[in-house]
Design a protein around this motif. Structure first.
Motif, short mmCIF file in Angstrom:
data_model
loop_
_atom_site.label_atom_id
_atom_site.label_comp_id
_atom_site.label_asym_id
_atom_site.label_seq_id
_atom_site.Cartn_x
_atom_site.Cartn_y
_atom_site.Cartn_z
N ASP A 37 0.84 -1.20 0.00
CA ASP A 37 0.00 0.00 0.00
C ASP A 37 0.87 1.25 0.00
O ASP A 37 0.59 2.21 -0.72
N TYR A 312 -19.90 6.31 -0.90
CA TYR A 312 -19.43 4.92 -1.01
C TYR A 312 -20.62 3.94 -0.97
O TYR A 312 -20.74 3.05 -1.82
N ALA A 327 -17.07 -1.92 -4.22
CA ALA A 327 -16.15 -1.57 -3.14
C ALA A 327 -14.78 -1.12 -3.64
O ALA A 327 -14.06 -0.43 -2.91
N ASP A 328 -14.42 -1.49 -4.87
CA ASP A 328 -13.13 -1.05 -5.40
C ASP A 328 -13.28 -0.15 -6.64
O ASP A 328 -12.34 0.03 -7.41
N TYR A 329 -14.48 0.41 -6.79
CA TYR A 329 -14.73 1.29 -7.94
C TYR A 329 -15.89 2.21 -7.57
O TYR A 329 -17.05 1.90 -7.80
N LYS A 372 -8.93 2.43 3.73
CA LYS A 372 -9.09 1.09 3.17
C LYS A 372 -9.88 1.13 1.87
O LYS A 372 -9.48 0.54 0.85
N GLU A 373 -10.98 1.86 1.89
CA GLU A 373 -11.85 1.93 0.71
C GLU A 373 -11.19 2.70 -0.43
O GLU A 373 -11.37 2.36 -1.61
N SER A 374 -10.43 3.73 -0.09
CA SER A 374 -9.76 4.52 -1.12
C SER A 374 -8.61 3.74 -1.77
O SER A 374 -8.44 3.76 -2.99
N ALA A 376 -8.43 0.59 -2.06
CA ALA A 376 -9.04 -0.44 -2.91
C ALA A 376 -9.30 0.08 -4.32
O ALA A 376 -9.07 -0.63 -5.31
N VAL A 377 -9.76 1.33 -4.43
CA VAL A 377 -10.00 1.93 -5.75
C VAL A 377 -8.68 2.16 -6.47
O VAL A 377 -8.54 1.85 -7.66
N ARG A 379 -5.86 0.63 -6.10
CA ARG A 379 -5.28 -0.66 -6.51
C ARG A 379 -6.03 -1.25 -7.70
O ARG A 379 -5.42 -1.79 -8.63
N ASN A 380 -7.34 -1.15 -7.68
CA ASN A 380 -8.14 -1.68 -8.79
C ASN A 380 -7.79 -0.96 -10.09
O ASN A 380 -7.56 -1.60 -11.13
#
Length: 456
Positions: A37, A312, A327-329, A372-374, A376-377, A379-380
């Motif tokens: 991360d 979100y 969750a990742d977009y 965490k949620e940010s 995920a985006v 990384r996606n």
């Protein structure tokens, strides 16, 4: 020996060119080591920083309003700089020095160049216009009547100036001299003039049209920082009544509504059900630290994190069934957009105005609220959609998996918050600089704010 070496090289070449297959004859893709991360955030921050360094307007050193990698711009637009985006850019340069993306000498040289240009550029009662011609320093009208001082854009710029001043004020003689230039520039803004002798601030004043734009700053939107700085000014301070009667509408700014069982806390202008576009949780808070910050109307950490969480949850729910949302977009805010005919436009995306367009800045700049949620985006997009979403200045401004479309363009006001909020998440640097400025603390206390983090 030579013949053996050539044979080995030939085999290696053939091996590199061939595709490894499994028993079914399917291609086996080579495994790629994932970035941690922290590594991922550093890659994104460093690449996005290039907007304000490599792609800045060359004469002024300021942030271009937009950067189009294809070189195709609206008429006479390539050298237009944006006042607010340049304020974000000042913070980004401080961040770039701190992270070692540039040397301190390089940063100070650029900051000095910018200060010189801004000192010569058009101002109106101390306020800069929304747009400035980077070649001449003359106002570039944002609209027919919007050809004078823009107080909101000026406040974003002034917040950056204060951060620069605080960063350099204890440095070398050269650094102290640059800090002093920014101190003089920010103190030259006549905030009181922009009340028009009323208990409210106004967004615009024009030498040709005076107050005809008639845009009072009444909450809640992206303009809280404007009141904070207007109250903090040691030279042209406003009365606290302007904040309480104007911005807070004599208490009418408070909301009792919830969405997904999450309180909105304040009434978002024109978006009272879900809250507004996510830049409302970013622009004012690049320097203004919402951690443990409150007044009689709101706890500002709860206000902003709740707005992001509602956005979100809306994207998770995905009532319009847009491709990819999850969750990742996720992340709806103002950015370039896709018109119905497929052309590129601009829109303030939010749950109540959802066009199937995700703006990377929305989730990335929200990292301080929803790490965490940010991530995920980020990384996606980086791992699964890099070819269509990643360019020379970081993630492009907008993407729609629904329409297999990306706006391969950049805007200063979207790239800037990404750099600064990643920095605040990693080190808290810009928050520390701005919040420890003496006049900022005095201004906040004048308006009735309290901070558990900064002990006032």
């Amino acid at each position: 020996m030579i013949r053996f070496s050539l044979l080995v090289l030939s085999f290696a070449f053939l091996s590199c060119g061939s595709k490894e297959q499994n028993q079914k004859g399917e291609e086996i893709k080579p495994s790629v080591e994932k970035l941690s991360d922290e590594q991922l955030l550093d890659v994104v921050q460093k690449q996005t920083f290039k907007y304000f360094w490599d792609y800045a307007e060359p004469n002024s050193g300021l942030a271009r309003e937009r950067y189009h990698p294809d070189g195709v711009y609206p008429e006479n637009d390539a050298n237009i700089v944006t006042t607010g985006g340049s304020g974000f850019g000042l913070m980004a340069i401080v961040s770039g020095i701190s992270q070692g993306y540039i040397t301190k000498d390089q940063g100070v040289e650029r900051l000095n160049k910018i200060a010189y240009f801004l000192g010569k550029a058009d101002r109106f009662h101390g306020a800069w216009p929304h747009w400035i011609d980077g070649n001449t320093g003359k106002v570039k009208p944002f609209g027919i009547k919007d050809n004078g001082g823009d107080l909101v854009e000026t406040s974003f710029l002034a917040a950056g100036m204060i951060a620069v001043r605080e960063y350099l004020k204890e440095g070398s003689e050269e650094e102290k001299a640059v800090a002093q230039k920014y101190d003089v520039l920010w103190k030259g803004v006549d905030w009181k003039w922009f009340t028009n002798n009323k208990n409210v601030l106004y967004w615009h004043w024009s030498p040709n049209y005076a107050w005809q734009m008639d845009f009072a700053l009444e909450g809640y939107n992206e303009c809280l920082i404007t009141y904070v700085l207007a109250a903090s000014s040691p030279t042209h301070s406003i009365d606290a009544k302007a904040y309480h009667e104007g911005w807070a509408r004599s208490g009418g700014i408070v909301s009792a509504k919830t969405k997904y069982n999450i309180p909105l806390i304040l009434k978002h202008n024109g978006a009272e059900e879900f809250g507004g576009p996510l830049f409302w949780a970013h622009y004012s808070y690049l320097g203004l630290d919402p951690n443990q910050l409150s007044d009689q109307y709101a706890n500002y950490w709860n206000l902003n994190s709740n707005q992001v969480k509602i956005d979100y949850q809306y994207c998770i729910e995905n009532p319009k069934k847009f491709k990819g949302y999850g969750a990742d977009y996720w992340g709806l805010t103002a950015s370039y957009s896709r018109n119905e005919d497929g052309s590129v436009g601009y829109d303030a995306h939010m749950p109540s105005n959802d066009k199937g367009v995700i703006s990377p800045t929305a989730a990335i700049s929200s990292i301080v609220y929803t790490p965490k949620e940010s991530i995920a985006v980020i990384r996606n997009l980086f791992e699964n959609h890099k070819s269509e979403t990643w360019g020379g200045a970081g993630f492009y401004d907008a993407v729609s998996l629904q329409n297999n479309w990306t706006a391969k363009r950049y805007l200063a006001i979207d790239q800037g918050p990404e750099v600064v909020m990643i920095e605040n998440y990693r080190s808290g640097l810009l928050w520390k600089l701005f919040m420890n400025a003496p006049e900022v603390q005095q201004g906040l206390m004048k308006l009735g704010f309290k901070s558990g983090k900064y002990n006032f």
